[in-house]
Structures are given as structure tokens and as C-alpha cells.
Design a protein around this motif. Sequence first.
Motif, short mmCIF file in Angstrom:
data_model
loop_
_atom_site.label_atom_id
_atom_site.label_comp_id
_atom_site.label_asym_id
_atom_site.label_seq_id
_atom_site.Cartn_x
_atom_site.Cartn_y
_atom_site.Cartn_z
N LEU A 1 0.87 -1.18 0.00
CA LEU A 1 0.00 0.00 0.00
C LEU A 1 0.90 1.22 0.00
CD1 LEU A 1 -2.66 1.49 0.09
CD2 LEU A 1 -2.75 1.14 2.57
N SER A 2 0.77 2.02 -1.03
CA SER A 2 1.52 3.26 -1.18
C SER A 2 0.58 4.44 -1.02
CB SER A 2 2.19 3.30 -2.56
OG SER A 2 2.67 4.60 -2.87
N VAL A 3 1.08 5.51 -0.43
CA VAL A 3 0.30 6.74 -0.31
C VAL A 3 1.21 7.90 -0.71
CG1 VAL A 3 -1.00 8.26 1.20
CG2 VAL A 3 -1.13 5.80 1.53
N ARG A 4 0.71 8.76 -1.55
CA ARG A 4 1.45 9.96 -1.98
C ARG A 4 0.80 11.19 -1.36
NH1 ARG A 4 1.28 13.05 -7.36
NH2 ARG A 4 3.17 14.31 -7.30
N VAL A 5 1.63 12.02 -0.71
CA VAL A 5 1.11 13.17 0.04
C VAL A 5 1.95 14.41 -0.22
CG1 VAL A 5 0.15 11.74 1.90
CG2 VAL A 5 2.52 12.57 2.06
N PRO A 6 1.39 15.61 0.02
CA PRO A 6 2.20 16.83 -0.02
C PRO A 6 3.27 16.82 1.07
CG PRO A 6 -0.13 17.35 -0.21
CD PRO A 6 -0.04 15.89 0.17
#
Length: 569
Positions: free
Chosen positions: A275-280
Motif C-alpha cells: 500500500l503506497s500513499v502519496r502526500v504533499p
Amino acid sequence: MGAVAIAGAPDAARSARPRVIFCNDGGTLGAPGSEAPLGLEGFLAASFDMLRGTAVNTVYWQLGTDPFKGTASHRLSDWYSHRTAVGPVWGEGVDRFRTAGEWRIAENARSLAVAGHAAGHAAGDGIGDAVSAVIDRGHAMGLEVLVSLRINDGSDATLDSLDDAHVSPHRRAHPDWLLGDAGHLHPGLSPRQQKHRRFAYDFALPGVRAYTLALVREAIETYALDGFDIDFCRQPSLFRAGAALQQAPLVTAMLHEVRAALDIKSTRAGRRLLLSVRVPHDLEANRLAGLDIAAWLADGLIDILVVSDPAGYNYRLPVEAFVALAGAAPAGRHCQVVAQNLCGFREPPLRSETVLFGTPACYTPAHYRANAALHAQAGADGHYLWNQHLVATFTDAGFVPRHWLDIGDAAALARRDKHYLVGPVGRGGPLPLMLAVYGGAVGGDAVLDVELADDFDTASPPTACLRLMVEQLTALDTLQLFFGAHELPHAAVSRQLNYNDCWLDVEVGHLARRGSNPLRLRVLRRNPHVQAPLVLRAVQVLVHYGGAGQGASAPASAVEARAVTHGLA
């Protein structure tokens, strides 16, 4: 199959070679430089040939429809070009399109659904669409492939109204689901992006969350993927202003649902799906927007945390804060922190810089290398390549991504030329800086940090040219420059003028150090005949190794071959 192993042991991820992620927005399905239909092999060649022999070990394929410059809104938000029973499919039942680009992506998707069907059956998924084809080819090349979903992509905000046929039918059918102008404004967004919340979904509503989770679960169940990526960086406006902090647990609960779906599939696959999450890049701003990264890490939900900038370019992301947060959470220590490399769409260079130095409209491999080296030095576990594949069709047909060959190898990267840029405020730096005003006091110092990731204490150190641009600087101004603890002699500084811009170059390789290099500017005298203030607009360091470490004995890939052809290898 997986190029990078992720285990539960605290140091397993950080001991692996860097994860180099290539994010394909799906634009190769639109074939900006080819006529439709591409056919299965044409599509796969457009999507993968550029990656052969490079350091890329992970591919993200984003669900959606992305004709980019082939459509007025640049992306058709919440429209899909894979076989889905949940979301609307672009081009389904449509015979006439507004633009050639919109037709091409629909025609290519349609033809792949037919031509790729046999390939899908051969792979055992029986799907036969762009996503299954990408996964099959990626696995054949030894790459991990994650499917990605943009959350609240706001490209359609440029359309005139909700009634426009290009607005997703789900959004038109559920106007009560949309934030409109009431969405929480994330400070990481540019003024243009602040308007993107116009048609964004309100994730406080159960229907919105259910719809999003249905899209994710369908992809997890359907495809032989290695994991799923949730991209919050396109439009981190999820809730109404004033409510985001209280509603953050709703996002965390959604990620628990995604993690559970991946775990079920993992049991069948016999390996952990990621599970990957991309955030500021602003931790506190993310928390206030409803993105509780600390909770995600504490709960052991995520394997890859991509730190990014919604505006695209950022010369120094604060990845240390994310690395420390992951390390502090026992369940989060397996999580890799990956830093976004510079976007393919660069900050426009100063006009005088282009005139005097030939600076191109796109970043060079030396720029990308410097950015990667800084983030690796700061503790990042890898690099995220975003929009760089579009340079060849959007900015420069001759562009060669030479840096894709070495940013995954610390030893190779260490001896490559680099072009460091100190960023503007909010983009990794403090620029511009006011130095002195007409009639004002002089003698005050402007101090900033120049961070470098090269080793200058070697037997064959590189050269390092410090390049500054000071607006309104004349021969009647007296400016002292200090690099580290050393004053730079006036005789060593070369000057080039272009109207009001004055560029200063000086060699500092003998003074430079890996890590922090304080730069101090002191104005001792101002030209009494010029009212405009002195302003520091640009700070750069060009590190050059000469012939050492720049070449390769023979082309190892399509990228390497093009690099040799263009004299960049």
C-alpha cells in the motif's frame, strides 16, 4: 518478481537498493506522438521501452483518462479507460469527440480491450485491457507494478460548468457530493490549484467513500498487481473548511479498508501486496487537511510513503520529518519514504539565464541528479519520477533522461555532474531575498544555506561553480560574498549583464563541503543613482566531474543509446 523486497523488519526497507518509481499517468495510452490505434505492442513499447536498462524498479499506472494537451481540461477527471463496472468509461457509446486527442485515447483503449484480451487470458486474469497489459509487461521485465488512483483530481475545474459533458457523469449526478468553494485550502497548492476543489468530492459523505473504495477494491480483485497507490497529492482538499481535522479518522478508516483488501489478496498471492500513499510535503498542513500520516504509520497500514509537492517542482523536500515519523512508529518502520524528483514541467528559467547560458525550458539530467542526491542524503529510500516522460512530447523532442540510469546507484550518482538550484519560498528555499533598498541602511547580511551532496574531499574532487543573479547590481554597488567562512575575492568573480540582471560566477570547489554551505551576501555600498532595490533572484551550484564517471563503455538501454547519440553519456 518484485525488484525491491519489503519485509517487516525495521531496517529491511532501508537496506535495500533505492526504490525508483516511474509514475505513468496513463498518458502513453493517449499516444501523443502516434496515430491510433497503437495496438498492443505499440502501446507497450510506448510505455516500457524508455525504462529498459534504467534504475527504475517500480511502475505506477494511474487509473483514469489522460489525453493531457489532447483535451481542453488536460485530464478527464473521474473518467476511466480500463474495464470497470464502477466508474464511467471514457468513450463508451460515443461516436464523435471534441478533439483528436480525446478520440485517440478512447480508440486505443477500445483496441487494447480487443487485442489485449488474449494476453489477459494468457496471464490468467482474463481482462485484456491497458492495466493488465502494463502489469504483464512490467512483470516480464522484473518490475513491480502498482495501480494508482488520484483522489479528487481537479483538472476538470477548468471547464465552464457542471453541465459540461466532459464532467464525470458521477459528479453531474451527485452535485451534493461536491465541495465547490467550501473545501479546505491546503497551503501546498498554487493559486491555480486552489480552484481545483470546485468539483472535488466531499469525503465526509458515506457515498463518496463507498464509491472510491469500490474503484480500489475492484482493481485489487481484478489485476495481478503488486500493490495499490492512493494519490492524495493531486488535490488534498477532501473536506469542508473547518471540518478536516475532525474528519481525518474517515480517511484512516478508508486506508484500513484498502489494507484489508490487499491483505486478502496477499494471502492468495503468498506475498505482501504493498500500500503506497502519496502526500504533499508539509506534515502539519496534511494533518490539518485530514491526512493523519502518523496514524497510518502507527497502524502499520502503508509500505511506501511518497513525499511530493502538488506544484510539481521543489528543490529540497523536507523528507527528514517523514523519515523520523516512520522510524518513531514501531509498526511504521517497514515503510519506505520516497521523495519526488523534479517534475517534467519546470519552473520557468529567468529570461536572462536562457540568453546568457542557454538554459533550456526543461530541467536537465544534472538538475534531476542534484535533486535525487540531496533527498538521498536526507534519508529518502528512493525517488519518484513524475511527468518526466512527457518532456519529449511537451517541451523538447531531443530530451534524454540520462539520469534514469544512475539515480538508483549511489556510487554512480556520486560521480555524476549535478546542477543544484536553491528554490523559492515554499519550494525548498528562501528566494527571492532583498539585499538593499535605495537610501536604506547598508551592511546587513543576507544569509542562506547551499546544500550539496558531493564529496569534495577526494583525490580528484569536482569543480563547483557558484552562480548568483542579483537584480540591479552595478559597478557602483559594493557587494561582499562569503562561502562558508571564506570571503570570495572580487577578482575571482566573473560578471555578465543582461539589462537589469547581473549574473556572478565564481569557482568554490576548493571551499565546498558535502552538506550545508552557508552563503552570505553583504552590501557595503549602494549605487546612489538607482532607486530599484538589490534583489537576489537565483542561487545555483554547477558541479562538474569532467570526463570522470560521466560516460559508459557501451549503450545498455534505449535511454543509454539516445544519450550517446545526443552526446550526454
